[in-house]
Design a protein around this motif. Structure first.
Motif, PDB file in Angstrom:
ATOM      1  N   TYR A  74     -18.732  14.303   8.325  1.00 49.65           N
ATOM      2  CA  TYR A  74     -17.771  13.230   8.571  1.00 49.65           C
ATOM      3  C   TYR A  74     -17.007  13.383   9.886  1.00 49.65           C
ATOM      4  O   TYR A  74     -16.839  12.398  10.615  1.00 49.65           O
ATOM      5  N   PRO A  75     -16.541  14.579  10.281  1.00 52.74           N
ATOM      6  CA  PRO A  75     -15.840  14.674  11.573  1.00 52.74           C
ATOM      7  C   PRO A  75     -16.712  14.244  12.749  1.00 52.74           C
ATOM      8  O   PRO A  75     -16.228  13.548  13.650  1.00 52.74           O
ATOM      9  N   ALA A  76     -17.982  14.622  12.745  1.00 54.60           N
ATOM     10  CA  ALA A  76     -18.876  14.212  13.828  1.00 54.60           C
ATOM     11  C   ALA A  76     -19.096  12.711  13.806  1.00 54.60           C
ATOM     12  O   ALA A  76     -19.166  12.057  14.862  1.00 54.60           O
ATOM     13  N   PHE A  77     -19.181  12.132  12.615  1.00 53.08           N
ATOM     14  CA  PHE A  77     -19.376  10.690  12.522  1.00 53.08           C
ATOM     15  C   PHE A  77     -18.135   9.940  13.002  1.00 53.08           C
ATOM     16  O   PHE A  77     -18.248   8.904  13.665  1.00 53.08           O
ATOM     17  N   VAL A  78     -16.971  10.464  12.703  1.00 53.42           N
ATOM     18  CA  VAL A  78     -15.731   9.847  13.193  1.00 53.42           C
ATOM     19  C   VAL A  78     -15.692   9.873  14.718  1.00 53.42           C
ATOM     20  O   VAL A  78     -15.329   8.886  15.364  1.00 53.42           O
ATOM     21  N   ARG A  79     -16.103  10.996  15.308  1.00 55.94           N
ATOM     22  CA  ARG A  79     -16.140  11.073  16.769  1.00 55.94           C
ATOM     23  C   ARG A  79     -17.146  10.074  17.338  1.00 55.94           C
ATOM     24  O   ARG A  79     -16.895   9.439  18.366  1.00 55.94           O
ATOM     25  N   LEU A  80     -18.294   9.915  16.669  1.00 55.58           N
ATOM     26  CA  LEU A  80     -19.293   8.943  17.115  1.00 55.58           C
ATOM     27  C   LEU A  80     -18.737   7.531  17.052  1.00 55.58           C
ATOM     28  O   LEU A  80     -18.919   6.733  17.982  1.00 55.58           O
ATOM     29  N   MET A  81     -18.048   7.179  15.960  1.00 54.81           N
ATOM     30  CA  MET A  81     -17.453   5.846  15.856  1.00 54.81           C
ATOM     31  C   MET A  81     -16.434   5.604  16.958  1.00 54.81           C
ATOM     32  O   MET A  81     -16.366   4.516  17.539  1.00 54.81           O
ATOM     33  N   ALA A  82     -15.641   6.634  17.248  1.00 60.45           N
ATOM     34  CA  ALA A  82     -14.607   6.491  18.275  1.00 60.45           C
ATOM     35  C   ALA A  82     -15.214   6.230  19.645  1.00 60.45           C
ATOM     36  O   ALA A  82     -14.610   5.567  20.484  1.00 60.45           O
ATOM     37  N   ALA A  83     -16.431   6.738  19.863  1.00 62.67           N
ATOM     38  CA  ALA A  83     -17.098   6.568  21.156  1.00 62.67           C
ATOM     39  C   ALA A  83     -17.922   5.293  21.221  1.00 62.67           C
ATOM     40  O   ALA A  83     -18.481   4.973  22.278  1.00 62.67           O
ATOM     41  N   SER A  84     -17.999   4.562  20.125  1.00 62.90           N
ATOM     42  CA  SER A  84     -18.880   3.402  20.046  1.00 62.90           C
ATOM     43  C   SER A  84     -18.182   2.122  20.493  1.00 62.90           C
ATOM     44  O   SER A  84     -16.993   1.925  20.252  1.00 62.90           O
ATOM     45  N   THR A  85     -18.957   1.251  21.122  1.00 56.64           N
ATOM     46  CA  THR A  85     -18.488  -0.089  21.435  1.00 56.64           C
ATOM     47  C   THR A  85     -18.563  -0.979  20.201  1.00 56.64           C
ATOM     48  O   THR A  85     -17.727  -1.846  19.979  1.00 56.64           O
ATOM     49  N   LEU A  86     -19.584  -0.736  19.371  1.00 56.70           N
ATOM     50  CA  LEU A  86     -19.820  -1.555  18.192  1.00 56.70           C
ATOM     51  C   LEU A  86     -20.402  -0.691  17.086  1.00 56.70           C
ATOM     52  O   LEU A  86     -21.216   0.208  17.350  1.00 56.70           O
ATOM     53  N   VAL A  87     -19.955  -0.935  15.852  1.00 56.60           N
ATOM     54  CA  VAL A  87     -20.529  -0.286  14.681  1.00 56.60           C
ATOM     55  C   VAL A  87     -21.136  -1.368  13.804  1.00 56.60           C
ATOM     56  O   VAL A  87     -20.455  -2.325  13.433  1.00 56.60           O
ATOM     57  N   LEU A  88     -22.418  -1.230  13.490  1.00 57.35           N
ATOM     58  CA  LEU A  88     -23.116  -2.146  12.597  1.00 57.35           C
ATOM     59  C   LEU A  88     -23.450  -1.385  11.318  1.00 57.35           C
ATOM     60  O   LEU A  88     -24.042  -0.305  11.381  1.00 57.35           O
ATOM     61  N   THR A  89     -23.088  -1.947  10.172  1.00 53.81           N
ATOM     62  CA  THR A  89     -23.275  -1.217   8.923  1.00 53.81           C
ATOM     63  C   THR A  89     -23.439  -2.170   7.755  1.00 53.81           C
ATOM     64  O   THR A  89     -22.945  -3.298   7.788  1.00 53.81           O
ATOM     65  N   ASN A  90     -24.153  -1.726   6.734  1.00 54.04           N
ATOM     66  CA  ASN A  90     -24.169  -2.468   5.474  1.00 54.04           C
ATOM     67  C   ASN A  90     -23.400  -1.714   4.403  1.00 54.04           C
ATOM     68  O   ASN A  90     -23.564  -1.949   3.219  1.00 54.04           O
ATOM     69  N   SER A  91     -22.540  -0.812   4.840  1.00 47.14           N
ATOM     70  CA  SER A  91     -21.726  -0.028   3.913  1.00 47.14           C
ATOM     71  C   SER A  91     -20.270  -0.445   4.003  1.00 47.14           C
ATOM     72  O   SER A  91     -19.705  -0.529   5.097  1.00 47.14           O
ATOM     73  N   GLY A  92     -19.647  -0.711   2.853  1.00 45.07           N
ATOM     74  CA  GLY A  92     -18.223  -1.044   2.835  1.00 45.07           C
ATOM     75  C   GLY A  92     -17.331   0.159   3.059  1.00 45.07           C
ATOM     76  O   GLY A  92     -16.114   0.024   3.142  1.00 45.07           O
ATOM     77  N   ALA A 109     -24.417   8.736  27.942  1.00 38.93           N
ATOM     78  CA  ALA A 109     -23.238   8.648  28.806  1.00 38.93           C
ATOM     79  C   ALA A 109     -23.410   7.487  29.785  1.00 38.93           C
ATOM     80  O   ALA A 109     -24.460   7.317  30.400  1.00 38.93           O
ATOM     81  N   GLY A 110     -22.372   6.658  29.900  1.00 37.66           N
ATOM     82  CA  GLY A 110     -22.423   5.514  30.793  1.00 37.66           C
ATOM     83  C   GLY A 110     -22.982   4.260  30.151  1.00 37.66           C
ATOM     84  O   GLY A 110     -22.957   3.189  30.771  1.00 37.66           O
ATOM     85  N   ARG A 111     -23.503   4.385  28.925  1.00 38.37           N
ATOM     86  CA  ARG A 111     -24.004   3.207  28.209  1.00 38.37           C
ATOM     87  C   ARG A 111     -23.030   2.842  27.091  1.00 38.37           C
ATOM     88  O   ARG A 111     -22.249   3.666  26.627  1.00 38.37           O
ATOM     89  N   ARG A 112     -23.121   1.597  26.665  1.00 34.02           N
ATOM     90  CA  ARG A 112     -22.331   1.162  25.513  1.00 34.02           C
ATOM     91  C   ARG A 112     -23.069   1.571  24.237  1.00 34.02           C
ATOM     92  O   ARG A 112     -24.207   1.151  24.006  1.00 34.02           O
ATOM     93  N   ILE A 113     -22.397   2.373  23.424  1.00 36.93           N
ATOM     94  CA  ILE A 113     -23.039   2.922  22.235  1.00 36.93           C
ATOM     95  C   ILE A 113     -22.859   1.971  21.054  1.00 36.93           C
ATOM     96  O   ILE A 113     -21.754   1.484  20.782  1.00 36.93           O
ATOM     97  N   VAL A 114     -23.952   1.700  20.379  1.00 36.61           N
ATOM     98  CA  VAL A 114     -23.940   0.932  19.139  1.00 36.61           C
ATOM     99  C   VAL A 114     -24.357   1.882  18.020  1.00 36.61           C
ATOM    100  O   VAL A 114     -25.471   2.408  18.030  1.00 36.61           O
ATOM    101  N   THR A 115     -23.458   2.147  17.092  1.00 35.72           N
ATOM    102  CA  THR A 115     -23.757   3.021  15.956  1.00 35.72           C
ATOM    103  C   THR A 115     -24.182   2.164  14.771  1.00 35.72           C
ATOM    104  O   THR A 115     -23.536   1.160  14.461  1.00 35.72           O
ATOM    105  N   VAL A 116     -25.259   2.571  14.121  1.00 32.26           N
ATOM    106  CA  VAL A 116     -25.830   1.779  13.032  1.00 32.26           C
ATOM    107  C   VAL A 116     -26.031   2.656  11.800  1.00 32.26           C
ATOM    108  O   VAL A 116     -26.615   3.746  11.888  1.00 32.26           O
ATOM    109  N   THR A 117     -25.527   2.223  10.659  1.00 37.84           N
ATOM    110  CA  THR A 117     -25.871   2.873   9.390  1.00 37.84           C
ATOM    111  C   THR A 117     -26.509   1.831   8.479  1.00 37.84           C
ATOM    112  O   THR A 117     -26.040   0.700   8.383  1.00 37.84           O
ATOM    113  N   VAL A 118     -27.584   2.225   7.832  1.00 36.03           N
ATOM    114  CA  VAL A 118     -28.290   1.315   6.933  1.00 36.03           C
ATOM    115  C   VAL A 118     -28.970   2.153   5.859  1.00 36.03           C
ATOM    116  O   VAL A 118     -29.780   3.011   6.152  1.00 36.03           O
TER     117      VAL A 118
END
Length: 309
Positions: free
Chosen positions: A269-287, A200-209
Motif C-alpha cells: 500500500y505505501p508504494a501504491f500511494v506513492r504511485l497514485m501521488a505521482a499520477s496524472t490520472l487513476v483509472l480503476t474499477n475498484s471503489g 520520468a517526464g511523462r504523464r503517468i496513468v495508473t490503472v487497476t482492474v
C-alpha cells in the motif's frame, strides 16, 4: 469486540477502525482474518502493524463460491464459538463479510457493518458483492455509512435511524496514516521508484482492474483502450497486476512489448500511494481506490463514473 475480514482492501479500510477501538481500554478488541487473500492480506497487515489474534487459512477452500462460502461459514462459526464476542464488526461486501454475518446471526451475536448502505440496485452488478452487502444490511444492527447516499439507501430499506451512523470512508483515514508514514520513512514506498524513473517526464496513468465483471471480453476491451492510450508520446501507463490469473495472464500477453505500458507486481500500500501521488490520472474499477490529490474516476453506486476530490 471481534473484527473480521479477509482481503487486502478490508485490511486497509479497517486498520483505522482497529486503531481507534484499541484506544478504549474498556474494550477488548480482537482481530480475526480468514486469509481470503493470503499474501496480499499479510502485506496490508504489515503496513499497518496489525497482528491478527486469530488466523484462518481459507484462501483455497473451494472451487466455487458456494463451496467457499460453506467452508467459511463453518470455520468462522467454530471461531465464534471459541471467541464468544459481545459483538462482531465486518466490512463491506466480501465473501468473508457474508459468511461472518450469517455465522454471527445464527448465534445471536450482534453485527456492526462498516461501509454500510452502498447499493447499485442491481444484484448482478457488482456480483456477488451486491448480494453480500444487502444480506449484511438486513442482519446487522449497527450501520456505519460512508456517504449521505448510503444513509439514504439504508433509510429506504427501513433501517431504524438510530442504527445508522454517517462516518465517512475509512479509506481516507488509511490514506492519511500511510502518507504520514511515507513522509517520515520514504523508503517504505521505494518499490515503485523504478517505474517512476522509467516514465520520468511523462504523464503517468495508473490503472487497476480485477473485478469479475471485467474478466474475459471486458478485460480485452479495456486492454485495447489502454494500448491506444499508451500510443501517446507523453503518457506512461502503469498497471499493478492483481495475482488472479484471469487478470494477470491476459494483460501480460496483450501488453508484451508495449514500451509505454508497465506491468508491475501487486504493490504494498505505501508504494501504491506513492504511485497514485505521482499520477496524472487513476483509472480503476475498484471503489476502494482513493487519490492523495487531484481527480480520481470511480464508479457511482449506479454504475456511472464521477470525479471525486
Amino acid at each position: 469486540m471481534l473484527i473480521v475480514f479477509g482481503t487486502r482492501p478490508e485490511a486497509i479500510k479497517m486498520a483505522p477502525v482497529i486503531e481507534g477501538l484499541r484506544k478504549y481500554p474498556r474494550l477488548h478488541t480482537r482481530v480475526l482474518v480468514t486469509g481470503q487473500h493470503r499474501e496480499l492480506l499479510d502485506q496490508a497487515l504489515g503496513t499497518f502493524g496489525i497482528i491478527a489474534d486469530v488466523k484462518l487459512s481459507l484462501m483455497n477452500v473451494g472451487a466455487t463460491l458456494d463451496a467457499a462460502l460453506a467452508a467459511m461459514l463453518a470455520a468462522i462459526g467454530t471461531a465464534l464459538e471459541r471467541e464468544r464476542p459481545a459483538r462482531v464488526v465486518v466490512h463491506g461486501d466480501t465473501l468473508t463479510t457474508l459468511a461472518t454475518t450469517l455465522a454471527a446471526y445464527l448465534r445471536g451475536i450482534p453485527v456492526a457493518h462498516v461501509e454500510a448502505g452502498l447499493r447499485s440496485g442491481d444484484l448482478s452488478a457488482p456480483w456477488p458483492e451486491e448480494g453480500s452487502r444487502r444480506v449484511a444490511g438486513a442482519l446487522a444492527d449497527l450501520h456505519f455509512a460512508p456517504t449521505e447516499a448510503a444513509v439514504a439507501a439504508l433509510r429506504a430499506e427501513n433501517v431504524p435511524a438510530a442504527a445508522i451512523h454517517l462516518t465517512g470512508n475509512t479509506a481516507a483515514d488509511a490514506l492519511r496514516i500511510v502518507r504520514k508514514r511515507i513522509a517520515a520513512e520514504p523508503t517504505v514506498a521505494d518499490a515503485v521508484a523504478p517505474v517512476l524513473a522509467r516514465f520520468a517526464g511523462r504523464r503517468i496513468v495508473t490503472v487497476t482492474v480485477h473485478r469479475r465483471e471485467s474478466h474475459g471480453k471486458a478485460l480485452a476491451e479495456i486492454a485495447e483502450a489502454l494500448t491506444q492510450l499508451a500510443g501517446r508520446e507523453d503518457v506512461g501507463v502503469v498497471v499493478p497486476l492483481h495475482p488472479n490469473p484471469e487478470v494477470a495472464g491476459p494483460l501480460a500477453a496483450r501488453f508484451s512489448g508495449c514500451e509505454r505500458i508497465a506491468l508491475v507486481p501487486a504493490l504494498a500500500y505505501p508504494a501504491f500511494v506513492r504511485l497514485m501521488a505521482a499520477s496524472t490520472l487513476v483509472l480503476t474499477n475498484s471503489g476502494g481506490i482513493w487519490r492523495c490529490r487531484g481527480v480520481l474516476l470511480r464508479k457511482k453506486a449506479g454504475g456511472s463514473v464521477r470525479a471525486d476530490d
